[in-house]
Design a protein around this motif. Structure first.
Motif: not given
Ligand code: PLP
Length: 433
Positions: A209-229
């Protein structure tokens, strides 16, 4: 898991004790003071201001799916396509590069080839089973690997642990479209994925009946490990006055905050509260549906394999499949109701087959309680080149089946009717081969 499907995100806690999550239907939200609304816009406190950026019913859906995926947070958006678009736009700045499985939903491939290319993001596609191909495709500017946990339409499964280990050696984020699996069958975060996208239109809602979407952050991605990227997350953002990666301390990578503030709001790809409500109702029965639907699909795949008119059954249970081991190891509850068959006789046989079916509905959705059928080469994958279609297992004779909750005996009878019609047309020699 069944408990979370029914309860996560809501505990009859509103002023009236509503047992079922209520539908909030308001474009804007009132505030007790000027100071409070100002703080909300300055990202100094949590709350709702204007429904394009969020809604209380939608928040319940976000919390429920976060719990089911074992994630750190989620944002609900207007469609599965919006989820993929917003997730990738948030991770991929112009000049960066993406490596994608060649076995994807056709709309996703079109987005990569056309819209993402317009935004100066290059894509390389690879056979998802070939780990060397993933490795060889990596460039200094590669930021994302993209794949489907169960691929549409051939239900191919990937060794996600291996792909994620490779990606993380190179500080590449792994985005998994887990629409066909749903968290009831498979949790990509348990296998190393960084972000999960869902078309909630499909199994999460389950009722068509419905169009819908979700984005889930699993908590593994840490951009601060390689901030320049990941400068868009790790450097102060002049528009919003914050550094989004600082939000990692709240369990998220900051990516969701960035995705919501910038892309969801700018694109206006918001999920209405009414839609969130119907998806929540669907999720209550997801756990039950997925096990039964998966078992029915596996049984029908076995039966179809014995039929002379079927050239090939594309289901993980097929003896010649490369992913049988992955199915046994990672998908103990089954691999969903989606799989495909290749009919002898090409499109002419497909036309006779589809038109003869009485119970399967000819429609380009999946994950409904009703069984559905479609011809990917002329619908979901019709804008791909013949080479792209071949790479994702879509031929002229390929039919996608999505098994619903009807009785197996009725479904088998209907498929037999379709196969008889296809045989008759073939016998008359009026098929395109
Ligand atoms: C695997 C997959 N991902 C994403 C989408 C897009 O979802 P939506 O139609 O909700 O935008 C689809 C649609 O069929 C799909 O099958």
């Amino acid at each position: 898991m069944g408990t979370q499907h029914v309860h996560a995100g809501w505990r009859a806690q509103d002023a009236h004790g509503a047992v079922v999550p209520p539908v909030y239907s308001s474009s804007a939200y009132a505030h007790p003071s000027h100071a409070r609304l100002k703080a909300l816009f300055a990202r100094e406190c949590d709350g709702f201001a204007y429904a394009r950026s969020g809604n209380p019913t939608t928040r319940i859906l976000e919390e429920r799916v976060t719990a089911l995926e074992g994630g750190a947070g989620a944002i609900a958006v207007a469609s599965g396509q919006a989820a993929t678009t917003i997730a990738l736009c948030s991770l991929l700045a112009p000049g960066t590069h993406l490596v994608a499985s060649e076995r994807l939903y056709g709309g996703t491939t079109e987005f990569l080839d056309d819209t993402l290319a317009d935004l100066s993001v290059a894509t390389t596609t690879v056979d998802p089973w070939d780990l060397d191909a993933w490795a060889q495709a990596i460039r200094p500017e590669t930021r994302v690997f993209l794949l489907e946990s169960i691929a549409n339409p051939g239900a191919e499964l990937v060794d996600l642990d291996a792909v994620c280990a490779l990606a993380h050696e190179h500080d590449i984020a792994v985005v998994v479209d887990s629409t066909l699996a749903s968290p009831a069958l498979y949790r990509p975060g348990d296998h190393g994925a960084d972000l999960i996208v869902h078309s909630a239109t499909k199994y999460l809602a389950g009722h068509g009946t419905t169009i819908a979407g979700l984005i889930v952050d699993t908590g593994r991605f840490d951009p601060r490990r390689r901030p320049e990227r990941w400068p868009r997350l790790t450097a102060p953002n002049p528009r919003f006055g914050v550094t989004f990666a600082d939000e990692y301390d709240q369990g998220c990578s900051g990516l969701l905050g960035y995705a919501r503030a910038k892309y969801m709001t700018d694109f206006g790809a918001t999920l209405p509260g009414q839609s969130a409500h119907t998806v929540l109702l669907g999720i209550e029965t997801l756990d039950l549906r997925m096990e039964r639907i998966s078992a029915a699909a596996a049984e029908l795949a076995d039966w179809l394999r014995e039929q002379d008119d079927v050239a090939r059954v594309n289901h993980p249970s097929s003896p010649d499949r490369r992913d049988a081991e992955i199915a046994a190891r990672d998908f103990p509850r089954g691999t969903s109701g989606v799989f495909s068959i290749d009919l002898e006789g090409g499109e002419g046989a497909v036309e006779a087959f589809c038109d003869a079916l009485e119970l399967f509905t000819l429609a380009v959705n999946l994950g409904d309680v009703r069984s559905l059928v479609c011809h990917p080469a002329t619908t979901t994958h019709c804008h791909l080149t013949p080479a792209q279609r071949a790479a994702c297992g879509v031929g002229d004779g390929t039919v996608r089946l999505t098994i619903g909750l009807e009785d197996l005996v009725d479904l088998r009878e209907d498929l037999a009717r379709g196969l008889r019609a296809a045989r008759r047309v073939r016998a008359q020699g009026i098929v395109a081969v």
